[in-house]
Every structure is written in C-alpha cells, then in structure tokens.
Motif scaffolding. Structure first.
Motif, short mmCIF file in Angstrom:
data_model
loop_
_atom_site.label_atom_id
_atom_site.label_comp_id
_atom_site.label_asym_id
_atom_site.label_seq_id
_atom_site.Cartn_x
_atom_site.Cartn_y
_atom_site.Cartn_z
N GLY A 241 0.82 -1.22 0.00
CA GLY A 241 0.00 0.00 0.00
C GLY A 241 0.85 1.26 0.00
N ASP A 242 2.00 1.20 -0.65
CA ASP A 242 2.99 2.29 -0.60
C ASP A 242 2.86 3.15 -1.86
N ALA A 243 2.06 4.20 -1.76
CA ALA A 243 1.80 5.07 -2.92
C ALA A 243 3.07 5.79 -3.36
N ALA A 278 -8.79 2.70 -3.65
CA ALA A 278 -9.15 1.28 -3.54
C ALA A 278 -7.96 0.33 -3.67
N PRO A 279 -7.22 0.34 -4.79
CA PRO A 279 -6.20 -0.71 -4.96
C PRO A 279 -5.17 -0.79 -3.85
N LEU A 280 -4.72 0.36 -3.33
CA LEU A 280 -3.70 0.33 -2.29
C LEU A 280 -4.29 -0.02 -0.93
N ARG A 281 -5.61 -0.13 -0.84
CA ARG A 281 -6.27 -0.56 0.40
C ARG A 281 -6.67 -2.03 0.35
N THR A 282 -6.32 -2.70 -0.75
CA THR A 282 -6.72 -4.08 -0.97
C THR A 282 -5.53 -5.01 -0.78
N PRO A 283 -5.71 -6.13 -0.05
CA PRO A 283 -4.62 -7.11 0.06
C PRO A 283 -4.35 -7.76 -1.31
N TRP A 284 -3.08 -7.86 -1.69
CA TRP A 284 -2.70 -8.43 -2.99
C TRP A 284 -1.54 -9.39 -2.84
N ARG A 285 -1.48 -10.35 -3.75
CA ARG A 285 -0.27 -11.10 -4.02
C ARG A 285 -0.11 -11.10 -5.54
N HIS A 286 1.13 -11.25 -6.01
CA HIS A 286 1.39 -11.08 -7.44
C HIS A 286 2.31 -12.18 -7.97
N VAL A 297 1.87 -8.76 -14.90
CA VAL A 297 1.79 -9.22 -13.52
C VAL A 297 0.39 -9.75 -13.27
N GLY A 298 0.31 -10.99 -12.77
CA GLY A 298 -0.98 -11.52 -12.33
C GLY A 298 -1.25 -11.06 -10.92
N CYS A 299 -2.45 -10.51 -10.70
CA CYS A 299 -2.81 -9.91 -9.42
C CYS A 299 -3.89 -10.75 -8.73
N TYR A 300 -3.62 -11.13 -7.49
CA TYR A 300 -4.50 -12.04 -6.74
C TYR A 300 -5.01 -11.32 -5.48
N THR A 301 -6.33 -11.39 -5.26
CA THR A 301 -6.93 -10.81 -4.06
C THR A 301 -7.31 -11.91 -3.08
N ALA A 306 -12.55 -19.09 1.29
CA ALA A 306 -11.75 -20.24 0.87
C ALA A 306 -10.34 -20.19 1.45
N ALA A 307 -10.00 -19.10 2.13
CA ALA A 307 -8.66 -18.92 2.72
C ALA A 307 -7.57 -19.12 1.67
N ARG A 308 -7.67 -18.38 0.58
CA ARG A 308 -6.67 -18.46 -0.49
C ARG A 308 -6.70 -17.15 -1.28
N TRP A 309 -5.71 -16.99 -2.15
CA TRP A 309 -5.64 -15.83 -3.03
C TRP A 309 -6.21 -16.21 -4.39
N ARG A 310 -7.15 -15.43 -4.87
CA ARG A 310 -7.80 -15.72 -6.16
C ARG A 310 -7.37 -14.70 -7.21
N GLY A 311 -6.96 -15.19 -8.39
CA GLY A 311 -6.56 -14.31 -9.48
C GLY A 311 -7.73 -13.49 -10.00
N MET A 312 -7.50 -12.18 -10.15
CA MET A 312 -8.58 -11.29 -10.57
C MET A 312 -8.18 -10.35 -11.70
N VAL A 313 -6.91 -9.97 -11.79
CA VAL A 313 -6.50 -8.92 -12.73
C VAL A 313 -5.15 -9.31 -13.35
N LEU A 314 -5.00 -9.00 -14.64
CA LEU A 314 -3.71 -9.12 -15.31
C LEU A 314 -3.25 -7.72 -15.70
N ASP A 315 -2.21 -7.23 -15.03
CA ASP A 315 -1.62 -5.94 -15.37
C ASP A 315 -0.59 -6.12 -16.47
N VAL A 316 -0.80 -5.47 -17.61
CA VAL A 316 0.20 -5.45 -18.68
C VAL A 316 0.90 -4.11 -18.62
N LEU A 317 2.23 -4.13 -18.48
CA LEU A 317 3.01 -2.91 -18.25
C LEU A 317 3.69 -2.47 -19.54
N THR A 318 3.63 -1.18 -19.81
CA THR A 318 4.36 -0.59 -20.92
C THR A 318 5.41 0.33 -20.33
#
Length: 356
Positions: A241-243, A278-286, A297-301, A306-318
């Motif tokens: 959460g480090d802006a 929102a995004p910086l307030r959300t727990p993520w794994r990548h 980067v695959g982004c998991y919330t 289910a006590a697990r991280w679920r894939g939700m977003v694919l960030d494509v970086l330019t």
C-alpha cells in the motif's frame, strides 16, 4: 471479399516431374490427421494473424477454427505445387483473413478505455461496460522473433483496430507476414494498386496512433535484472500500500486503464487518487508474467471464505525508454490470468513480494 478457395487454387496445378506432398494427397483423400500435419507448422502464425485482425484471443480462436473448417472442406481442390512451397501458407492466410473479416463485419472493432472518452480526474464507481467489445491480452510467444512480438504489442494491436477491415488485412499481410503486393491482391481478390493504396492509408493512421519506440526496442535496452527489479518494486509497493514508492516508478504522464471499466486515468495525480481510493487498500499477491510481448503481472486478491488468493487482474506494463512505467493496462477477470498460463489461485501462505 470473394471465397478464398477460388483464388490460389486455380494457380495450383502440379507440374510434370514433381511429386505431390504425401500429406496433401492424403488430406485431399479425406485424411484429417494428414490435414492437421499440414496445418500444424502454421497454426501459431495463423492464430497470431487472427488476433492482430480481431484484438481478442477468443475471437481469434473462433476465426481460426472457422478458417480451418473452410480449408478442410476445400482441401481436395487445393493441389499444391512442390516448386511453390509457400502456396499452402498463402492459401491458409487467405482463408484466415476472410474468416477474420467476417468477424469484423459482424462485430466491429475492439476498444480500450482510452478509445471511448477522456480520462477521469477522480476515482469513480461506474459499472463495467459489458456492451463494449474490449481489446484483450495475448499470451507470450516463447520462441518468437522480436518482430513477431512487436506486432502483438498492445499499442500496435489497439492501433490496428482503428483501420477499416480491408486496410487492416492488407497491412498485416504485407508488412507483418511478408507477402508481396501482387500476392495480397490475389489473396484479397483485388488489384495491386488497391492494395498499395490501402497499405499507404493504413501506415498513415498507424503513424498517428503509435508514438515512440516499440516495447521490444525498449526492453532490449534494459537488462533482465533491471526488468525484474522494476516488476518486484511495482508489486511490493502494491502489496504494501505504498503510494510514494509506486508513483516513483511511473512516468509523469502515466496512464492506467482497467477494461471492462470505462474510466481511465492520466498523470500521477489522477492515478495516485485512484490507487489510494481502492487498490492500495486491498490485500494483494502477485506473480510475474508476460503478455503481448510485454512485462505483465498476475494480481490475486484475498478470498476469505476459501482462505486463499484468487486471481482477478492481469496488469500489462508498458515501459518508457528510461525504464519507468508509462502505461498500466489492468485487464479485469480471472480468464485473463489463465490466458497467460497463471494459476487460478495461490495458497494462503504465499509470501509478499520482496522489493527489487
């Protein structure tokens, strides 16, 4: 467009003294395994061509399947010539192009949020636009050349979507696949002058839409260690959460888009406001990945039930030439992670990313 089966087939007589391809003979006799062997070396190239035409892997899957069905039904009329080894490739690309043009005629072009309106100044809560045909990501091509990767980059494929179908097809057949103007004229059942005119107009449109060096050129100027460190710092900042650290990785005029959401943001002030909302307030794994020949980067919330991280977003970086991030295209939906070979979930004890 005329039926492709009437263009190259008429030229495909087997000259005396040349033995026909055994697999072609078997395919013409109804052997579908022989047909698959003929097509297999060209399948990836054909699929990438359909993606460039259509801007969607799912559309490319459907168009290629349609094209191969058309080709299978017409293969008995394609005799082939051993002294013209490229005839099958040209014929299959003709069929795939026409199948793709049929999709373009039915559905129109695909878009990114930037194509629909101006950037947002403040974070919004608008629902996704499900009625828009959105541009989608493309899996990395592991053994592809630099040129192949350049032609599936997001900026290039997005720009192609602004071209009329015939210009798009002519440009790709000539500039990407290397067919001559005369060959393309035969493939598209038109004149060489018309093909050259279409390509000239298409080049002008692309020049106005694609600005700066390709991602392949930029990535080649940076070491693997630099690229890995950029991804690590990016993901670590999101997870912490480090802006401040995250914004330091971005160019001043960075853009952040999230199809199928229509809103998008330009500049560090607007992007920071969005991230802090929102995004910086959300727990993520990548998980690092590649898509469209670019860093991704695959982004998991966190999924508490289910006590697990679920894939939700694919960030494509330019990346910009100086190595900072100039664009983030965050494709929302777990199907986008599966597309690039990432798992649907991560275990609960997945560690946070260490800063690079």
């Amino acid at each position: 467009m005329s039926d492709p089966r009437g263009t190259l087939v008429a030229m495909s007589t087997t000259p005396v003294g040349h033995a026909p391809d055994p697999d072609l003979e078997r395919a013409r006799a109804g052997d579908d395994a022989a047909f698959e062997r003929l097509v297999a070396p060209l399948r990836r190239e054909l699929h990438a061509h359909c993606y460039r035409m259509l801007g969607s892997v799912h559309d490319a899957d459907d168009a290629l399947q349609d094209a191969l069905v058309r080709a299978w039904r017409a293969i008995e009329r394609f005799e082939g010539r051993p002294d013209r080894p490229g005839a099958l490739r040209a014929w299959l690309h003709t069929v795939a192009t026409n199948a793709s043009l049929d999709v373009v005629a039915r559905r129109g072009r695909r878009a990114l949020p930037m194509d629909l309106g101006p950037s947002s100044e403040q974070p919004g809560d608008d629902p996704p636009l499900t009625e828009v045909a959105w541009l989608g990501p493309y899996p990395d091509l592991p053994d592809a050349t630099v040129e192949e990767r350049e032609t599936v980059e997001l900026a290039f494929v997005a720009a192609l979507q602004h071209l009329p179908g015939n210009q798009r097809a002519a440009l790709l057949l000539m500039e990407v696949l290397g067919f001559s103007a005369a060959e393309v004229a035969s493939m598209m059942a038109t004149t060489t002058a018309s093909v050259n005119s279409a390509v000239q107009r298409a080049r002008a449109t692309l020049a106005a839409k694609v600005d700066g060096p390709s991602q392949q050129r930029t990535l080649r100027t940076l070491s693997d260690a630099q690229l890995a460190a950029t991804v690590a710092r990016y993901t670590a900042a999101l997870e912490a959460g480090d802006a401040e650290t995250l914004v330091a990785l971005l160019t001043a005029d960075v853009t952040w888009a999230m199809p199928p959401n229509a809103e998008w943001y330009r500049g560090t002030a607007a992007v920071t406001a969005f991230l802090e909302a929102a995004p910086l307030r959300t727990p993520w794994r990548h998980v690092p990945a590649r898509a469209n020949g670019q860093l991704a980067v695959g982004c998991y919330t966190w999924e508490p039930d289910a006590a697990r991280w679920r894939g939700m977003v694919l960030d494509v970086l330019t990346l910009a030439p100086d190595g900072r991030i100039a664009e983030v295209t965050a494709f929302i939906g777990p199907e986008n992670l599966a597309l690039v070979g990432l798992p649907a979930t991560l275990p609960a004890d997945t560690p946070v990313t260490a800063p690079g």
